[in-house]
Write a protein that holds these residues in place. Structure first.
Motif, PDB file in Angstrom:
ATOM      1  N   GLU A   1     -50.417 -76.951 -66.430  1.00  0.00           N
ATOM      2  CA  GLU A   1     -49.717 -78.216 -66.192  1.00  0.00           C
ATOM      3  C   GLU A   1     -49.804 -78.514 -64.705  1.00  0.00           C
ATOM      4  OE1 GLU A   1     -47.850 -79.399 -68.981  1.00  0.00           O
ATOM      5  OE2 GLU A   1     -47.302 -81.300 -68.024  1.00  0.00           O
TER       6      GLU A   1
ATOM      7  N   PHE B   1     -48.539 -81.032 -61.545  1.00  0.00           N
ATOM      8  CA  PHE B   1     -47.490 -81.950 -61.142  1.00  0.00           C
ATOM      9  C   PHE B   1     -47.809 -82.566 -59.779  1.00  0.00           C
ATOM     10  CE2 PHE B   1     -44.329 -81.183 -64.363  1.00  0.00           C
ATOM     11  CZ  PHE B   1     -44.602 -79.892 -64.813  1.00  0.00           C
TER      12      PHE B   1
ATOM     13  N   GLY C   1     -32.660 -85.517 -45.089  1.00  0.00           N
ATOM     14  CA  GLY C   1     -31.625 -84.575 -44.699  1.00  0.00           C
ATOM     15  C   GLY C   1     -31.526 -83.428 -45.676  1.00  0.00           C
ATOM     16  N   GLY C   2     -32.271 -83.444 -46.730  1.00  0.00           N
ATOM     17  CA  GLY C   2     -32.310 -82.350 -47.681  1.00  0.00           C
ATOM     18  C   GLY C   2     -33.712 -82.106 -48.187  1.00  0.00           C
ATOM     19  N   PHE C   3     -34.633 -82.895 -47.687  1.00  0.00           N
ATOM     20  CA  PHE C   3     -36.043 -82.770 -48.056  1.00  0.00           C
ATOM     21  C   PHE C   3     -36.227 -82.788 -49.556  1.00  0.00           C
ATOM     22  CE2 PHE C   3     -35.538 -80.475 -44.007  1.00  0.00           C
ATOM     23  CZ  PHE C   3     -36.295 -81.296 -43.219  1.00  0.00           C
ATOM     24  N   LYS C   4     -35.544 -83.678 -50.268  1.00  0.00           N
ATOM     25  CA  LYS C   4     -35.681 -83.725 -51.718  1.00  0.00           C
ATOM     26  C   LYS C   4     -37.076 -84.170 -52.100  1.00  0.00           C
ATOM     27  CE  LYS C   4     -32.117 -86.379 -52.333  1.00  0.00           C
ATOM     28  NZ  LYS C   4     -31.178 -87.256 -53.049  1.00  0.00           N
TER      29      LYS C   4
ATOM     30  N   PHE D   1     -40.739 -85.100 -58.445  1.00  0.00           N
ATOM     31  CA  PHE D   1     -41.907 -84.659 -59.197  1.00  0.00           C
ATOM     32  C   PHE D   1     -42.253 -85.660 -60.289  1.00  0.00           C
ATOM     33  CE2 PHE D   1     -42.727 -80.339 -57.743  1.00  0.00           C
ATOM     34  CZ  PHE D   1     -41.574 -80.065 -57.017  1.00  0.00           C
ATOM     35  N   GLY D   2     -43.547 -85.793 -60.549  1.00  0.00           N
ATOM     36  CA  GLY D   2     -44.001 -86.564 -61.689  1.00  0.00           C
ATOM     37  C   GLY D   2     -43.738 -85.798 -62.974  1.00  0.00           C
ATOM     38  N   ALA D   3     -44.028 -86.443 -64.092  1.00  0.00           N
ATOM     39  CA  ALA D   3     -43.751 -85.852 -65.403  1.00  0.00           C
ATOM     40  C   ALA D   3     -44.749 -84.768 -65.790  1.00  0.00           C
ATOM     41  CB  ALA D   3     -43.738 -86.943 -66.470  1.00  0.00           C
ATOM     42  N   GLY D   4     -45.850 -84.679 -65.030  1.00  0.00           N
ATOM     43  CA  GLY D   4     -46.827 -83.630 -65.307  1.00  0.00           C
ATOM     44  C   GLY D   4     -47.995 -84.113 -66.137  1.00  0.00           C
TER      45      GLY D   4
ATOM     46  N   ASN E   1     -33.819 -74.121 -47.189  1.00  0.00           N
ATOM     47  CA  ASN E   1     -33.311 -75.096 -48.148  1.00  0.00           C
ATOM     48  C   ASN E   1     -33.604 -74.527 -49.541  1.00  0.00           C
ATOM     49  OD1 ASN E   1     -32.568 -76.896 -46.136  1.00  0.00           O
ATOM     50  ND2 ASN E   1     -34.489 -78.008 -46.227  1.00  0.00           N
TER      51      ASN E   1
ATOM     52  N   TYR F   1     -33.202 -74.893 -53.927  1.00  0.00           N
ATOM     53  CA  TYR F   1     -33.152 -75.886 -55.000  1.00  0.00           C
ATOM     54  C   TYR F   1     -33.039 -75.201 -56.356  1.00  0.00           C
ATOM     55  CZ  TYR F   1     -35.174 -78.878 -51.371  1.00  0.00           C
ATOM     56  OH  TYR F   1     -35.406 -79.576 -50.206  1.00  0.00           O
TER      57      TYR F   1
ATOM     58  N   TYR G   1     -33.929 -76.408 -60.298  1.00  0.00           N
ATOM     59  CA  TYR G   1     -34.521 -77.402 -61.184  1.00  0.00           C
ATOM     60  C   TYR G   1     -34.381 -76.929 -62.627  1.00  0.00           C
ATOM     61  CZ  TYR G   1     -37.121 -79.258 -57.132  1.00  0.00           C
ATOM     62  OH  TYR G   1     -37.481 -79.799 -55.919  1.00  0.00           O
TER      63      TYR G   1
ATOM     64  N   GLN H   1     -36.390 -77.589 -66.392  1.00  0.00           N
ATOM     65  CA  GLN H   1     -37.574 -78.140 -67.040  1.00  0.00           C
ATOM     66  C   GLN H   1     -37.374 -78.004 -68.536  1.00  0.00           C
ATOM     67  OE1 GLN H   1     -41.214 -76.046 -66.115  1.00  0.00           O
ATOM     68  NE2 GLN H   1     -42.436 -77.913 -66.289  1.00  0.00           N
TER      69      GLN H   1
ATOM     70  N   GLY I   1     -41.023 -82.887 -67.364  1.00  0.00           N
ATOM     71  CA  GLY I   1     -41.162 -82.616 -65.939  1.00  0.00           C
ATOM     72  C   GLY I   1     -39.946 -81.889 -65.391  1.00  0.00           C
ATOM     73  N   LEU I   2     -39.874 -81.829 -64.068  1.00  0.00           N
ATOM     74  CA  LEU I   2     -38.788 -81.117 -63.406  1.00  0.00           C
ATOM     75  C   LEU I   2     -37.633 -82.057 -63.098  1.00  0.00           C
ATOM     76  CD1 LEU I   2     -41.297 -79.265 -62.820  1.00  0.00           C
ATOM     77  CD2 LEU I   2     -40.027 -78.519 -60.830  1.00  0.00           C
TER      78      LEU I   2
ATOM     79  N   TYR J   1     -29.273 -78.920 -54.724  1.00  0.00           N
ATOM     80  CA  TYR J   1     -29.959 -78.392 -53.561  1.00  0.00           C
ATOM     81  C   TYR J   1     -28.932 -78.026 -52.510  1.00  0.00           C
ATOM     82  CZ  TYR J   1     -29.657 -82.982 -51.197  1.00  0.00           C
ATOM     83  OH  TYR J   1     -29.242 -84.151 -50.603  1.00  0.00           O
TER      84      TYR J   1
ATOM     85  N   VAL K   1     -28.587 -76.949 -48.203  1.00  0.00           N
ATOM     86  CA  VAL K   1     -29.192 -76.821 -46.876  1.00  0.00           C
ATOM     87  C   VAL K   1     -28.531 -75.722 -46.067  1.00  0.00           C
ATOM     88  CG1 VAL K   1     -29.953 -79.231 -46.876  1.00  0.00           C
ATOM     89  CG2 VAL K   1     -27.731 -78.630 -45.895  1.00  0.00           C
TER      90      VAL K   1
ATOM     91  N   GLU L   1     -27.255 -83.380 -58.034  1.00  0.00           N
ATOM     92  CA  GLU L   1     -28.054 -84.562 -58.352  1.00  0.00           C
ATOM     93  C   GLU L   1     -27.686 -85.177 -59.694  1.00  0.00           C
ATOM     94  OE1 GLU L   1     -30.660 -86.179 -56.453  1.00  0.00           O
ATOM     95  OE2 GLU L   1     -29.345 -85.126 -55.071  1.00  0.00           O
TER      96      GLU L   1
ATOM     97  N   LEU M   1     -35.743 -73.223 -62.778  1.00  0.00           N
ATOM     98  CA  LEU M   1     -36.554 -72.792 -61.643  1.00  0.00           C
ATOM     99  C   LEU M   1     -35.774 -72.927 -60.354  1.00  0.00           C
ATOM    100  CD1 LEU M   1     -39.844 -74.571 -62.702  1.00  0.00           C
ATOM    101  CD2 LEU M   1     -39.613 -72.111 -62.391  1.00  0.00           C
TER     102      LEU M   1
ATOM    103  N   GLU N   1     -37.733 -74.002 -49.557  1.00  0.00           N
ATOM    104  CA  GLU N   1     -38.613 -74.969 -48.928  1.00  0.00           C
ATOM    105  C   GLU N   1     -38.888 -74.622 -47.468  1.00  0.00           C
ATOM    106  OE1 GLU N   1     -36.990 -78.836 -48.674  1.00  0.00           O
ATOM    107  OE2 GLU N   1     -38.844 -79.731 -47.984  1.00  0.00           O
TER     108      GLU N   1
END
Lengths: 114, 110
Positions: free
Chosen positions: A88, A90, A98-101, A104-107, B32, B34, B36, B38, B43-44, B49, B51, B59, B90, B94
């Protein structure tokens, strides 16, 4: 807000054939772009990244991608795939909030056939 | 070098039971972090998250929570699991916009 669209949910291809996995993004600010690969029952690992500079980006395992700013795309390519490339894939986009979010795409499921 | 660990690798829990998933990172400081999720064939979804120690951003409002009791430890919890909590969880850290993922935890809620 950013968004990522992977245009193909599944891509079947024969071994040794070329492949392109498509990714388009939307953002009102500059972004960084990534491709990750996920093998079954594993975490994701980075294939390549585009931060700035040359629009052609080389990654691991023979993959490369070309950034197209006007089309807001970073399509992933490989000239000759192997069975082991079945996984897969992505596409992801990130900006500094400020959190570097990272979004992601759906894959895209790449299935390489013998 | 940096490594990231997650445990357990697989977990089967009944509906209504509590949950605790742990993630630890070695070889880096103040990353940082995270969480996730799935879902099968999906997807994810970013859940939380962080810091820094004690700093958690959520989220998606749901019955999950996260904590960061130490610099390199990130915990995902639930007081009462729902069927919809099933999935592959997951953890990632970062550096310079690149995310490094753990091996994941497969959670099945029955």
């Amino acid at each position: 807000a950013q968004s990522v669209t992977q245009l193909d949910s599944q891509v079947p291809v024969f071994e040794e054939a070329p492949v392109e996995l498509r990714c388009n993004y939307s953002s009102s600010v500059s972004v960084y772009l990534f491709w990750y690969v996920q093998y079954p029952n594993q975490g994701l690992q980075l294939l390549l990244k585009y931060l700035s500079g040359s629009t052609l980006v080389k990654g691991i395992n023979g993959f490369e991608a070309e950034f197209n700013k006007s089309q807001t795309s970073l399509h992933l390519r490989k000239p000759s795939v192997h069975i082991s490339d079945t996984a897969e894939y992505f596409c992801a986009v990130s900006k500094n909030t400020g959190g570097f979010k990272t979004i992601f795409g759906a894959g895209t499921r790449l299935f390489v056939k013998a | 070098s940096q490594t990231i660990h997650q445990w357990p690798a697989t977990l089967v829990q009944p509906v209504g039971s509590p949950l605790s998933l742990e993630c630890t990172v070695e070889g880096t400081s103040n990353p940082n972090l995270y969480w996730y999720r799935q879902a099968a064939g999906r997807g994810l979804q970013l859940l939380f998250y962080s810091v820094g120690i004690g700093q958690i951003s959520s989220e998606v409002p749901q019955n999950l929570s996260a904590s960061r009791p130490q610099d390199r430890q990130f915990i995902l919890s639930s007081k009462k699991l729902l069927l919809s909590d099933s999935g592959f969880y997951l953890c990632a850290w970062e550096r310079a916009y690149e995310q490094y993922f753990g091996p994941g935890t497969r959670l099945t809620v029955t």
